[in-house]
Scaffold this motif. Structure first.
Motif, PDB file in Angstrom:
ATOM      1  N   MET A   1     -17.187  -4.458  -1.139  1.00 24.72           N
ATOM      2  CA  MET A   1     -16.417  -5.338  -0.289  1.00 24.72           C
ATOM      3  C   MET A   1     -15.648  -4.543   0.763  1.00 24.72           C
ATOM      4  N   PHE A   2     -15.064  -3.423   0.398  1.00 29.70           N
ATOM      5  CA  PHE A   2     -14.261  -2.659   1.352  1.00 29.70           C
ATOM      6  C   PHE A   2     -15.072  -2.067   2.504  1.00 29.70           C
ATOM      7  N   PRO A   3     -16.305  -1.601   2.272  1.00 29.08           N
ATOM      8  CA  PRO A   3     -17.078  -1.100   3.431  1.00 29.08           C
ATOM      9  C   PRO A   3     -17.319  -2.171   4.495  1.00 29.08           C
ATOM     10  N   GLU A   4     -17.558  -3.403   4.066  1.00 25.09           N
ATOM     11  CA  GLU A   4     -17.764  -4.480   5.040  1.00 25.09           C
ATOM     12  C   GLU A   4     -16.480  -4.770   5.819  1.00 25.09           C
ATOM     13  N   LEU A   5     -15.349  -4.708   5.125  1.00 22.62           N
ATOM     14  CA  LEU A   5     -14.074  -4.951   5.800  1.00 22.62           C
ATOM     15  C   LEU A   5     -13.734  -3.818   6.760  1.00 22.62           C
ATOM     16  N   ALA A   6     -14.077  -2.598   6.392  1.00 24.78           N
ATOM     17  CA  ALA A   6     -13.798  -1.452   7.263  1.00 24.78           C
ATOM     18  C   ALA A   6     -14.643  -1.495   8.521  1.00 24.78           C
ATOM     19  N   ALA A   7     -15.796  -2.134   8.458  1.00 23.77           N
ATOM     20  CA  ALA A   7     -16.682  -2.213   9.625  1.00 23.77           C
ATOM     21  C   ALA A   7     -16.055  -3.005  10.767  1.00 23.77           C
ATOM     22  N   HIS A   8     -15.092  -3.864  10.461  1.00 16.88           N
ATOM     23  CA  HIS A   8     -14.437  -4.666  11.496  1.00 16.88           C
ATOM     24  C   HIS A   8     -13.437  -3.867  12.318  1.00 16.88           C
ATOM     25  N   LYS A   9     -13.096  -2.670  11.840  1.00 16.23           N
ATOM     26  CA  LYS A   9     -12.195  -1.761  12.572  1.00 16.23           C
ATOM     27  C   LYS A   9     -10.805  -2.354  12.805  1.00 16.23           C
ATOM     28  N   ARG A  10     -10.374  -3.224  11.905  1.00 14.49           N
ATOM     29  CA  ARG A  10      -9.016  -3.780  11.992  1.00 14.49           C
ATOM     30  C   ARG A  10      -8.264  -3.396  10.727  1.00 14.49           C
ATOM     31  N   PRO A  11      -6.938  -3.249  10.808  1.00 21.39           N
ATOM     32  CA  PRO A  11      -6.167  -2.948   9.594  1.00 21.39           C
ATOM     33  C   PRO A  11      -6.319  -4.078   8.572  1.00 21.39           C
ATOM     34  N   LEU A  12      -6.424  -3.699   7.337  1.00 22.14           N
ATOM     35  CA  LEU A  12      -6.577  -4.649   6.243  1.00 22.14           C
ATOM     36  C   LEU A  12      -5.211  -4.888   5.611  1.00 22.14           C
ATOM     37  N   LYS A  13      -4.810  -6.137   5.524  1.00 21.55           N
ATOM     38  CA  LYS A  13      -3.540  -6.496   4.911  1.00 21.55           C
ATOM     39  C   LYS A  13      -3.825  -7.294   3.643  1.00 21.55           C
ATOM     40  N   ILE A  14      -3.343  -6.795   2.520  1.00 22.61           N
ATOM     41  CA  ILE A  14      -3.594  -7.422   1.230  1.00 22.61           C
ATOM     42  C   ILE A  14      -2.257  -7.869   0.650  1.00 22.61           C
ATOM     43  N   TRP A  15      -2.209  -9.122   0.218  1.00 26.06           N
ATOM     44  CA  TRP A  15      -0.986  -9.668  -0.375  1.00 26.06           C
ATOM     45  C   TRP A  15      -1.252  -9.999  -1.831  1.00 26.06           C
ATOM     46  N   SER A  16      -0.423  -9.461  -2.711  1.00 23.90           N
ATOM     47  CA  SER A  16      -0.488  -9.768  -4.132  1.00 23.90           C
ATOM     48  C   SER A  16       0.710 -10.659  -4.448  1.00 23.90           C
ATOM     49  N   ALA A  17       0.435 -11.915  -4.705  1.00 26.70           N
ATOM     50  CA  ALA A  17       1.510 -12.882  -4.921  1.00 26.70           C
ATOM     51  C   ALA A  17       1.997 -12.859  -6.364  1.00 26.70           C
ATOM     52  N   ALA A  18       3.292 -12.949  -6.527  1.00 27.24           N
ATOM     53  CA  ALA A  18       3.957 -13.080  -7.827  1.00 27.24           C
ATOM     54  C   ALA A  18       3.515 -12.008  -8.822  1.00 27.24           C
ATOM     55  N   SER A  19       3.685 -10.749  -8.435  1.00 27.36           N
ATOM     56  CA  SER A  19       3.369  -9.674  -9.367  1.00 27.36           C
ATOM     57  C   SER A  19       4.593  -9.418 -10.239  1.00 27.36           C
ATOM     58  N   SER A  20       4.425  -9.574 -11.523  1.00 27.76           N
ATOM     59  CA  SER A  20       5.568  -9.504 -12.426  1.00 27.76           C
ATOM     60  C   SER A  20       6.019  -8.080 -12.705  1.00 27.76           C
ATOM     61  N   SER A  21       5.085  -7.158 -12.832  1.00 32.54           N
ATOM     62  CA  SER A  21       5.480  -5.799 -13.195  1.00 32.54           C
ATOM     63  C   SER A  21       5.043  -4.746 -12.187  1.00 32.54           C
ATOM     64  N   GLY A  22       4.382  -5.142 -11.139  1.00 37.42           N
ATOM     65  CA  GLY A  22       3.929  -4.193 -10.137  1.00 37.42           C
ATOM     66  C   GLY A  22       2.553  -3.616 -10.417  1.00 37.42           C
TER      67      GLY A  22
END
Length: 57
Positions: A1-22
């Motif tokens: 999945m990450f190689p396809e996202l890197a091909a777009h040449k844009r920064p990838l922003k990932i949000w992890s919602a409600a992480s209890s312990s990190g």
């Protein structure tokens, strides 16, 4: 999945919602690092669950 996202040449922003312990955002960051794609620019943001307190009258 990450190689396809890197091909777009844009920064990838990932949000992890409600992480209890990190552990969730840490696991996401480690998954990205394991791809060893130095050209992938990314950030991992997480939010902590906030309890809602209501005062009963």
């Amino acid at each position: 999945m990450f190689p396809e996202l890197a091909a777009h040449k844009r920064p990838l922003k990932i949000w992890s919602a409600a992480s209890s312990s990190g552990q969730e955002p840490y696991s996401i960051a480690m998954s990205v690092l394991e791809t060893q794609m130095k050209s992938l620019v990314y950030s991992v943001v997480y939010t902590l669950p906030q309890p809602i307190y209501r005062k009963l009258c």
